[in-house]
Write an enzyme that holds these catalytic residues in place. Structure first.
Site, PDB file in Angstrom:
ATOM      1  CE  LYS A   1     -24.418  29.510 -47.043  1.00  0.00           C
ATOM      2  NZ  LYS A   1     -23.496  28.400 -47.415  1.00  0.00           N
TER       3      LYS A   1
ATOM      4  CE1 TYR B   1     -26.107  24.394 -44.528  1.00  0.00           C
ATOM      5  CE2 TYR B   1     -25.610  25.874 -42.715  1.00  0.00           C
ATOM      6  CZ  TYR B   1     -25.866  25.657 -44.064  1.00  0.00           C
ATOM      7  OH  TYR B   1     -25.866  26.718 -44.940  1.00  0.00           O
TER       8      TYR B   1
ATOM      9  CG  PHE C   1     -17.973  20.703 -45.409  1.00  0.00           C
ATOM     10  CD1 PHE C   1     -19.235  21.164 -45.098  1.00  0.00           C
ATOM     11  CD2 PHE C   1     -17.843  19.750 -46.417  1.00  0.00           C
ATOM     12  CE1 PHE C   1     -20.356  20.702 -45.783  1.00  0.00           C
ATOM     13  CE2 PHE C   1     -18.952  19.283 -47.115  1.00  0.00           C
ATOM     14  CZ  PHE C   1     -20.214  19.760 -46.784  1.00  0.00           C
TER      15      PHE C   1
ATOM     16  NE  ARG D   1     -29.818  23.364 -56.132  1.00  0.00           N
ATOM     17  CZ  ARG D   1     -29.017  23.275 -55.073  1.00  0.00           C
ATOM     18  NH1 ARG D   1     -29.377  23.843 -53.925  1.00  0.00           N
ATOM     19  NH2 ARG D   1     -27.885  22.615 -55.120  1.00  0.00           N
TER      20      ARG D   1
ATOM     21  CB  THR E   1     -21.598  24.575 -53.833  1.00  0.00           C
ATOM     22  OG1 THR E   1     -22.902  24.016 -53.950  1.00  0.00           O
ATOM     23  CG2 THR E   1     -21.209  24.657 -52.363  1.00  0.00           C
TER      24      THR E   1
ATOM     25  NE  ARG F   1     -23.683  29.535 -53.355  1.00  0.00           N
ATOM     26  CZ  ARG F   1     -24.422  28.438 -53.262  1.00  0.00           C
ATOM     27  NH1 ARG F   1     -24.643  27.705 -54.330  1.00  0.00           N
ATOM     28  NH2 ARG F   1     -24.928  28.074 -52.101  1.00  0.00           N
TER      29      ARG F   1
ATOM     30  CG  ASN G   1     -21.454  29.203 -50.420  1.00  0.00           C
ATOM     31  OD1 ASN G   1     -21.998  29.555 -49.374  1.00  0.00           O
ATOM     32  ND2 ASN G   1     -21.717  28.055 -51.008  1.00  0.00           N
TER      33      ASN G   1
ATOM     34  CG  HIS H   1     -28.774  27.238 -47.635  1.00  0.00           C
ATOM     35  ND1 HIS H   1     -28.226  26.009 -47.869  1.00  0.00           N
ATOM     36  CD2 HIS H   1     -30.103  27.018 -47.407  1.00  0.00           C
ATOM     37  CE1 HIS H   1     -29.171  25.088 -47.780  1.00  0.00           C
ATOM     38  NE2 HIS H   1     -30.325  25.674 -47.499  1.00  0.00           N
TER      39      HIS H   1
ATOM     40  CD  GLU I   1     -33.121  23.723 -46.404  1.00  0.00           C
ATOM     41  OE1 GLU I   1     -32.240  22.874 -46.566  1.00  0.00           O
ATOM     42  OE2 GLU I   1     -33.195  24.761 -47.087  1.00  0.00           O
TER      43      GLU I   1
HETATM   44  P1  CMP Z   1     -24.920  25.311 -48.470  1.00  0.00           P
HETATM   45  O1  CMP Z   1     -25.832  25.338 -49.659  1.00  0.00           O
HETATM   46  O2  CMP Z   1     -25.248  26.262 -47.383  1.00  0.00           O
HETATM   47  O3  CMP Z   1     -24.892  23.826 -47.862  1.00  0.00           O
HETATM   48  C1  CMP Z   1     -23.772  23.329 -47.145  1.00  0.00           C
HETATM   49  C2  CMP Z   1     -22.626  24.264 -47.159  1.00  0.00           C
HETATM   50  O4  CMP Z   1     -21.382  23.726 -46.760  1.00  0.00           O
HETATM   51  C3  CMP Z   1     -22.379  24.729 -48.565  1.00  0.00           C
HETATM   52  O5  CMP Z   1     -23.433  25.608 -48.954  1.00  0.00           O
HETATM   53  C4  CMP Z   1     -20.989  25.348 -48.445  1.00  0.00           C
HETATM   54  O6  CMP Z   1     -21.019  26.719 -48.111  1.00  0.00           O
HETATM   55  C5  CMP Z   1     -20.383  24.607 -47.248  1.00  0.00           C
HETATM   56  N1  CMP Z   1     -19.173  23.889 -47.597  1.00  0.00           N
HETATM   57  C6  CMP Z   1     -17.974  24.095 -47.058  1.00  0.00           C
HETATM   58  N2  CMP Z   1     -17.074  23.284 -47.585  1.00  0.00           N
HETATM   59  C7  CMP Z   1     -17.711  22.520 -48.505  1.00  0.00           C
HETATM   60  C8  CMP Z   1     -17.301  21.483 -49.393  1.00  0.00           C
HETATM   61  N3  CMP Z   1     -16.038  21.045 -49.443  1.00  0.00           N
HETATM   62  N4  CMP Z   1     -18.242  20.925 -50.201  1.00  0.00           N
HETATM   63  C9  CMP Z   1     -19.541  21.360 -50.155  1.00  0.00           C
HETATM   64  N5  CMP Z   1     -19.971  22.339 -49.315  1.00  0.00           N
HETATM   65  C10 CMP Z   1     -19.063  22.910 -48.511  1.00  0.00           C
END
Ligand code: CMP
Length: 139
Positions: A10, A50, A58, A86, A92, A103, A113, A116, A127
């Site tokens: 990211k 997304y 968010f 993962r 996350t 992370r 973070n 992805h 994807e």
């Molecule tokens: P990702 O795996 O890229 O998928 C969705 C992304 O939304 C997640 O990682 C986070 O970086 C982002 N995100 C931001 N805020 C939140 C939240 N409150 N809960 C979950 N994902 C979030």
């Protein structure tokens, strides 16, 4: 079984020049980077990627963050690649991520973070097809 998964480094990771350190984590864990490119996503592209999160509070911030700088999109290949990636990424929210995970070591916040990774084999296929054509993936 040998699987493929879609990974994104990211904008917070590219901004801090962490692509090599993060790729080393994947390779040390036995995942092979079989496709990789650096992109600056448009709002339309990030929004489409997304789309499953469109109704989440968010979503807008997520799209804005993902377009704030370059990303590196990659296909990782290996035994149980979806679950393994993962594990390597960690939770996350970096506050909940285990020691040694990407992370835990690098993420700045739940939004910034660093990485992805696809959450299932089914989504991985969707994807990967979003970013790569067949001839760009060299296993
Ligand atoms: P990702 O795996 O890229 O998928 C969705 C992304 O939304 C997640 O990682 C986070 O970086 C982002 N995100 C931001 N805020 C939140 C939240 N409150 N809960 C979950 N994902 C979030």
């Amino acid at each position: 079984a040998v699987e493929r998964t879609l990974s994104i480094l990211k904008p917070d990771a590219t901004r801090r020049n962490l692509t090599g350190k993060i790729n080393a984590k994947f390779e040390e864990a036995g995942l092979r980077i079989v496709a990789q490119k650096r992109l600056h996503l448009s709002e339309a592209q990030a929004g489409a990627f997304y789309a499953v999160h469109k109704e989440r509070p968010f979503y807008k911030d997520l799209v804005s963050f993902m377009t704030s700088g370059p990303v590196v999109v990659q296909v990782l290949e290996g035994e149980n690649a979806v679950a393994k990636n993962r594990e390597i990424m960690g939770a996350t929210n970096p506050a909940n991520a285990a020691p040694g995970t990407i992370r835990k070591e690098f993420a700045e916040s739940i939004e910034a973070n660093s990485v992805h990774g696809s959450d299932s084999a089914e989504n991985a296929a969707i994807e990967i097809a979003f970013f790569f054509s067949g001839i760009e993936i060299v296993g």
